[in-house]
Design a protein around this motif. Structure first.
Motif: not given
Ligand SMILES: Cc1cc2nc3c(=O)[nH]c(=O)nc-3n(C[C@H](O)[C@H](O)[C@H](O)COP(=O)(O)OP(=O)(O)OC[C@H]3O[C@@H](n4cnc5c(N)ncnc54)[C@H](O)[C@@H]3O)c2cc1C
Length: 490
Positions: A379-400
């Motif tokens: 958004a203007p003057r804002v960026a999201l990264v990591g779990d703030a932007a997405h959370t995923i099931h850990p079955l494929a070990g991809q979150g981090l």
């Protein structure tokens, strides 16, 4: 850029910054280190704010605990390459506490012959992925930042501030008041700037101080206050499942060096190798089962894990029912042994992970599992990264790993913006980040969500179809190598 420097050092009650990052988790520390190592961005005046103490992370580098900690992730070669080549923190990783592994053997609890084996030999690489404690990653990033400060003509203290034990209480847009914000979309506001920093977010801290920043980066996890401030919608659902994690010891070191994943209808159970005879588990389970797993006696737990990797679900359900009544019922150990004795020992040796013999004390924990994806990351003057932007099931070990890719894409966008003499907080600069990071994350989120759904049923037609699919897939090395390249982030 002189203009930025002048603004950033103006003496007011509010400290003016080029970049404020909220969150000292792996994503926040990664983005801070990546900015400070980028020749094009390192001059930016940055502050990172973390609500908790970072002392355990600072101490880890010189005085790591004897046992593994329980937040352990599988890092893809792509993430490691980013940390090695772009940020340079990989040299500060405690190498004695990481473990490369060469393959994954995944199989179905409804039919153990339905299995798929991913072997490193198929893609001609050194390793498929690397197990690493999250604290080891964070500690290496802090260490990298320390060395940057100490370098000759290095980063000045003034341009790199880390405030831990400090909570962000409120974020305000000086252009608009809260009432206005309730009824308007921040993205639609076209600021007629009287002062250049009129629309810079103001961050109010619990110690009474406040900062104002050209770019606010939300690395502040699933409940992201930054996402809420920016009015970015996040969509998804709770899986009504918990991930139970623990560090364990196997009967002896498994030289096969592979990860094992058994798809139970309650959720997948994975055993992933660590150094020597150590390993870690992620057991995705229903709320009821996760409660049993948390309560069960520490000496029974290892046998329960072994049983869950081998026995039929009907046997497991009986064992769970006994332990639900009494989590200290040691008579169940005899029962498990008797049920396992029906298996051919050669079959057990060749087709299943080694028996688990010990739970490392105080490493059992559970986390609710959810899928979420923000509609946009900026958004203007804002960026999201990591779990703030997405959370995923850990079955494929991809979150981090997804957080690492976000950081890499955001840095590229900011560098491009600087090259073109643009304002790094403008959406024109930030849009480049979204267009590179969002679609790939969305695809990965979709794949993991479907895998979870396909495997968490015992509905016979689906069991039959997935079994046939797994067996067929296992015969096609070409398709498997494409999947392995995906798993390893290439
Ligand atoms: C069971 C399980 C297994 C997993 N396995 C893997 C794996 O194998 N591989 C993998 O890649 N990923 C894995 N993950 C996912 C991974 O752990 C997360 O994606 C990652 O840790 C998220 O990092 P982050 O920095 O984005 O967020 P977080 O670690 O949540 O950090 C956010 C930080 O922001 C701070 N914060 C929040 N609000 C404020 C505020 N108001 N003021 C100040 N500070 C604030 C918090 O204190 C926190 O430290 C797993 C997750 C689970 C649950």
């Amino acid at each position: 850029m002189n203009f930025i420097r002048r603004l950033a050092t103006t003496a007011t009650n509010t400290s003016l910054q080029d970049v404020v990052i909220i969150g000292g988790g792996p994503a926040g520390l990664t983005i801070l280190s990546a900015i400070k190592t980028s020749p094009k961005l390192k001059h930016l005046k940055c502050t990172l704010i973390e609500g908790q103490s970072l002392d355990p992370i600072r101490n880890f580098y010189n005085d790591p605990p004897e046992n593994y900690t329980n937040k352990i992730v599988s890092l893809t070669p792509k993430s490691i390459e980013f940390m090695n080549n772009k940020i340079g923190n990989w040299e500060f990783i405690n190498q004695e506490r990481i473990k490369n592994y060469d393959g994954i053997i995944a199989y179905d609890s409804q039919d153990s012959s339905s299995r798929i084996e991913f072997d490193i030999g198929l893609i001609d690489k050194d390793s498929l992925a690397t197990m690493c404690e999250v604290i080891n990653i964070q500690s290496s990033l802090l260490q990298k930042l320390e060395t940057l400060k100490q370098e000759e003509e290095g980063i000045s203290e003034d341009d790199l501030t880390i405030l831990d034990n400090t909570k962000v209480e409120k974020i305000e847009n000086p252009l608009i008041n809260e009432k206005f914000l309730e009824n308007h979309d921040l993205n639609q506001i076209d600021p007629t700037l009287e002062k250049p920093n009129l629309d810079w977010p103001i961050i109010k801290l619990n110690n009474g101080n406040q900062l104002q920043t050209r770019l606010l980066i939300g690395a502040d996890g699933y409940n992201s206050p930054v996402r809420k401030y920016a009015q970015i919608e996040s969509r998804g659902w709770q899986y009504n499942r918990f991930g139970v994690v623990a560090c364990i010891k196997l009967q002896y070191e498994d030289f096969r060096s592979v990860g094992w994943q058994r798809f139970l209808t309650t959720g997948p159970l994975a055993i992933l190798p660590l150094t020597e005879d150590n390993a870690t588990i992620v057991w995705s389970s229903t709320p009821e089962l996760s409660e049993i797993l948390m309560k069960v006696n520490d000496e029974i737990f290892p046998h329960l894990v072994t049983a869950a990797m081998v026995l039929e679900e009907v046997d497991l359900n009986y064992i769970y029912s006994v332990l639900a009544k009494n989590p200290n019922d040691f008579s169940i150990l005899q029962d498990i042994e008797w049920r396992l004795s029906k298996f051919n020992s050669r079959d057990l040796d060749e087709n299943y992970p080694l028996p688990v013999v010990e739970l490392i004390p105080n490493t059992k924990a559970r986390f609710p599992l959810k899928m979420s994806h923000a509609d946009t990351y900026v958004a203007p003057r804002v960026a999201l990264v990591g779990d703030a932007a997405h959370t995923i099931h850990p079955l494929a070990g991809q979150g981090l790993n997804m957080g690492q890719s976000d950081a890499s894409a955001l840095i590229n966008a900011l560098e491009k913006g600087i090259d073109r003499g643009m304002d790094i907080g403008s959406t024109l600069v930030l849009e480049d980040y979204v267009s590179n990071a969002w679609p790939a994350n969305h695809a990965l989120l979709g794949i993991c969500d479907k895998l979870h759904k396909v495997f968490s049923t015992d509905f016979y037609p689906i069991v039959l179809a997935r079994g046939t699919g797994m067996k067929a897939l296992n015969m096609f090395d070409g398709v498997k190598s494409i999947m392995m390249n995906m798993i390893s982030g290439r």
